[in-house]
Scaffold this motif. Structure first.
Motif, mmCIF file in Angstrom:
data_model
loop_
_atom_site.group_PDB
_atom_site.id
_atom_site.type_symbol
_atom_site.label_atom_id
_atom_site.label_comp_id
_atom_site.label_asym_id
_atom_site.label_seq_id
_atom_site.Cartn_x
_atom_site.Cartn_y
_atom_site.Cartn_z
ATOM 1 N N TRP A 14 0.905 -1.386 0.191
ATOM 2 C CA TRP A 14 0.410 0.352 0.129
ATOM 3 C C TRP A 14 0.632 0.738 0.155
ATOM 4 O O TRP A 14 0.644 2.426 -0.766
ATOM 5 C CB TRP A 14 -0.980 -0.378 1.151
ATOM 6 C CG TRP A 14 -0.497 -0.629 2.940
ATOM 7 C CD1 TRP A 14 0.147 -1.341 3.695
ATOM 8 C CD2 TRP A 14 0.282 0.777 3.684
ATOM 9 N NE1 TRP A 14 0.351 -1.040 4.693
ATOM 10 C CE2 TRP A 14 0.955 0.173 4.535
ATOM 11 C CE3 TRP A 14 -0.062 2.611 3.228
ATOM 12 C CZ2 TRP A 14 1.303 1.131 5.560
ATOM 13 C CZ3 TRP A 14 1.160 3.338 3.980
ATOM 14 C CH2 TRP A 14 1.285 2.582 5.449
ATOM 15 N N ARG A 39 2.875 1.654 -1.656
ATOM 16 C CA ARG A 39 4.029 2.089 -3.554
ATOM 17 C C ARG A 39 2.023 2.670 -3.981
ATOM 18 O O ARG A 39 1.906 2.289 -5.482
ATOM 19 C CB ARG A 39 4.558 1.080 -3.357
ATOM 20 C CG ARG A 39 5.533 0.911 -2.907
ATOM 21 C CD ARG A 39 6.429 0.064 -3.591
ATOM 22 N NE ARG A 39 5.602 -1.662 -3.492
ATOM 23 C CZ ARG A 39 6.307 -2.474 -2.479
ATOM 24 N NH1 ARG A 39 6.654 -2.007 -1.208
ATOM 25 N NH2 ARG A 39 5.260 -3.829 -2.683
ATOM 26 N N GLY A 40 0.860 2.301 -3.175
ATOM 27 C CA GLY A 40 -0.161 2.322 -4.828
ATOM 28 C C GLY A 40 -0.759 1.440 -5.036
ATOM 29 O O GLY A 40 -1.255 1.486 -5.397
ATOM 30 N N MET A 41 -0.323 0.186 -4.120
ATOM 31 C CA MET A 41 -0.709 -1.178 -4.927
ATOM 32 C C MET A 41 -1.137 -2.093 -3.394
ATOM 33 O O MET A 41 -1.165 -2.363 -2.373
ATOM 34 C CB MET A 41 0.618 -1.824 -5.206
ATOM 35 C CG MET A 41 1.286 -1.581 -6.124
ATOM 36 S SD MET A 41 0.503 -1.368 -7.797
ATOM 37 C CE MET A 41 -0.214 -3.213 -8.100
ATOM 38 N N HIS A 84 -3.679 -2.006 -9.215
ATOM 39 C CA HIS A 84 -3.419 -0.574 -8.836
ATOM 40 C C HIS A 84 -4.328 0.509 -8.129
ATOM 41 O O HIS A 84 -5.568 0.434 -7.589
ATOM 42 C CB HIS A 84 -2.963 0.875 -9.736
ATOM 43 C CG HIS A 84 -1.666 0.116 -9.998
ATOM 44 N ND1 HIS A 84 -0.649 1.431 -10.008
ATOM 45 C CD2 HIS A 84 -1.296 -0.266 -11.478
ATOM 46 C CE1 HIS A 84 0.555 0.825 -10.581
ATOM 47 N NE2 HIS A 84 0.145 -0.494 -11.586
ATOM 48 N N LEU A 85 -3.846 1.334 -6.925
ATOM 49 C CA LEU A 85 -5.383 1.958 -5.975
ATOM 50 C C LEU A 85 -5.592 2.751 -6.273
ATOM 51 O O LEU A 85 -6.685 3.493 -5.435
ATOM 52 C CB LEU A 85 -4.588 1.945 -4.504
ATOM 53 C CG LEU A 85 -4.692 0.582 -4.453
ATOM 54 C CD1 LEU A 85 -4.047 0.358 -2.583
ATOM 55 C CD2 LEU A 85 -6.204 -0.462 -3.560
ATOM 56 N N ALA A 86 -5.179 3.902 -7.681
ATOM 57 C CA ALA A 86 -5.194 4.921 -7.521
ATOM 58 C C ALA A 86 -6.686 5.132 -8.268
ATOM 59 O O ALA A 86 -7.625 6.284 -8.084
ATOM 60 C CB ALA A 86 -4.373 5.474 -8.404
ATOM 61 N N ASP A 87 -7.176 3.634 -9.339
ATOM 62 C CA ASP A 87 -8.551 3.930 -9.249
ATOM 63 C C ASP A 87 -9.136 3.010 -9.389
ATOM 64 O O ASP A 87 -8.911 1.452 -9.576
ATOM 65 C CB ASP A 87 -8.780 4.499 -10.909
ATOM 66 C CG ASP A 87 -10.355 5.087 -11.559
ATOM 67 O OD1 ASP A 87 -10.869 3.928 -10.567
ATOM 68 O OD2 ASP A 87 -10.041 5.938 -12.063
ATOM 69 N N THR A 88 -10.114 2.986 -7.622
ATOM 70 C CA THR A 88 -10.807 1.674 -7.732
ATOM 71 C C THR A 88 -11.463 1.539 -8.876
ATOM 72 O O THR A 88 -12.515 -0.103 -8.724
ATOM 73 C CB THR A 88 -11.495 1.362 -6.117
ATOM 74 O OG1 THR A 88 -11.903 2.526 -6.146
ATOM 75 C CG2 THR A 88 -10.254 1.401 -5.091
ATOM 76 N N VAL A 93 -10.322 -1.128 -11.183
ATOM 77 C CA VAL A 93 -9.743 -2.537 -10.609
ATOM 78 C C VAL A 93 -11.181 -3.003 -10.599
ATOM 79 O O VAL A 93 -11.001 -3.915 -10.847
ATOM 80 C CB VAL A 93 -9.449 -2.578 -8.893
ATOM 81 C CG1 VAL A 93 -9.642 -3.679 -8.234
ATOM 82 C CG2 VAL A 93 -8.048 -1.549 -8.905
#
Length: 313
Positions: free
Chosen positions: A238, A240-242, A281-285, A288
């Motif tokens: 997390w 690293r935004g993952m 990538h957590l930037a745009d759920t 996902v």
């Protein structure tokens, strides 16, 4: 019945209260009705909210307006409403172990989906994950971080005064032994994962200490420390935004993803045991979620911007 109204239900009620005061469209109103009818406890939470409505508007007059633009502004209002629901509703220990007002007044905090990195006075590094809050208390004798909510990664620096570095939660304390480690609040438990060196864990109601070495993790309540377990290989992804899943249940994956997006994200029981692996990538759920439909027999139903459910295709 207040004892059975857990924080997640009260927080959902607070979310709907704020959302319905911001010029909701027909889909949002329909989603709210669906939420109300899906569980009797939802109706109880909504009735409690109705009885306290006057107090909400005294604490936050801007709720009477329809100009709450932005997810962060709405989240602040949700926390204010939730704090009154917990305290006025008599939610027992839940009210002091998860106090939204403490979170609002914390020294450092992050919103849902936000991360933050801090360099402390002694050179130690502190990273806050989504929806996290800490108070930082340094003195001549000790370096202390109080984790009020969420998850942090700590990388301690050598201290010229040889002061111990301790992370406190409602369940106990974690003392660093020259180390890099993660502490996460999980309801009535705290989880500790050690990445380098070691830590010493004590629960609030006992003085027995348990040493946790690099590559190990455990969880503890106020009364008991759990067994040592192997730490996940990507526990700090997390930062690293993952979000990295290795043969997870889909239900567990959705629960974890929910932490990084505002509103409600759920999964029907019928598909909860499907397995999933990968790095996301957590930037745009939303991306996902949409990608799930290409690898699993599921579909995504969006009742509103803040109410989403994953179902069997």
């Amino acid at each position: 019945m207040a004892a059975v109204l857990e924080r997640n239900i009260l927080e959902a009620a607070a979310h709907w209260y704020v959302e319905l005061r911001c010029e909701p469209d027909a889909a949002t109103r329909a989603a709210h009705q669906h939420w109300l009818l899906s569980d009797p406890l939802h109706q109880q939470a909504w009735e409690r909210l109705g009885r306290l409505q006057g107090k909400f508007e005294q604490v936050s007059p801007q709720l009477a307006r329809t100009t709450l633009a932005g997810a962060r502004a709405r989240r602040r209002e949700v926390l204010k409403v939730l704090s009154i629901l917990l305290v006025a509703g008599g939610a027992g220990s839940l009210a002091w172990r998860s106090t939204p007002m403490q979170t609002l007044l914390a020294d450092q905090r992050t919103g849902t989906g936000e991360r933050r990195s801090l360099r402390l006075d002694d050179g130690s590094q502190l990273q806050l994950n989504t929806a996290s809050a800490v108070d930082i208390r340094y003195s001549a004798q000790v370096r202390q971080v109080n984790l009020l909510d969420g998850e942090i990664l700590v990388e301690t620096a050598r201290d010229a005064l040889s002061r111990p570095f301790i992370v406190h939660t409602a369940q106990g304390s974690v003392r660093a032994l020259g180390t890099r480690f993660i502490v996460r609040r999980e309801g009535e438990r705290t989880r500790v994962c050690v990445l380098e060196h070691a830590v010493e864990v004590r629960c609030a109601d006992a003085q027995v200490a348990v040493r946790v070495e690099a590559g190990q993790q455990l969880s503890f309540s106020a009364a008991q420390i759990g067994d040592l377990q192997p730490a996940p290989s990507q526990a700090d992804a997390w930062t690293r935004g993952m979000l990295v899943a290795n043969d997870w249940r889909l239900g567990d994956f959705i629960t974890e993803l929910q932490r990084y997006r505002p509103g409600h994200l759920g999964c029907t029981e019928a598909i909860g045991d499907l397995r999933i692996s990968g790095a996301f990538h957590l930037a745009d759920t939303d991306i996902v979620l949409d990608n799930l439909t290409t690898t699993l027999p599921v579909r995504i139903r969006r009742f509103s911007r803040f109410w989403t459910r994953v179902e069997a295709a």
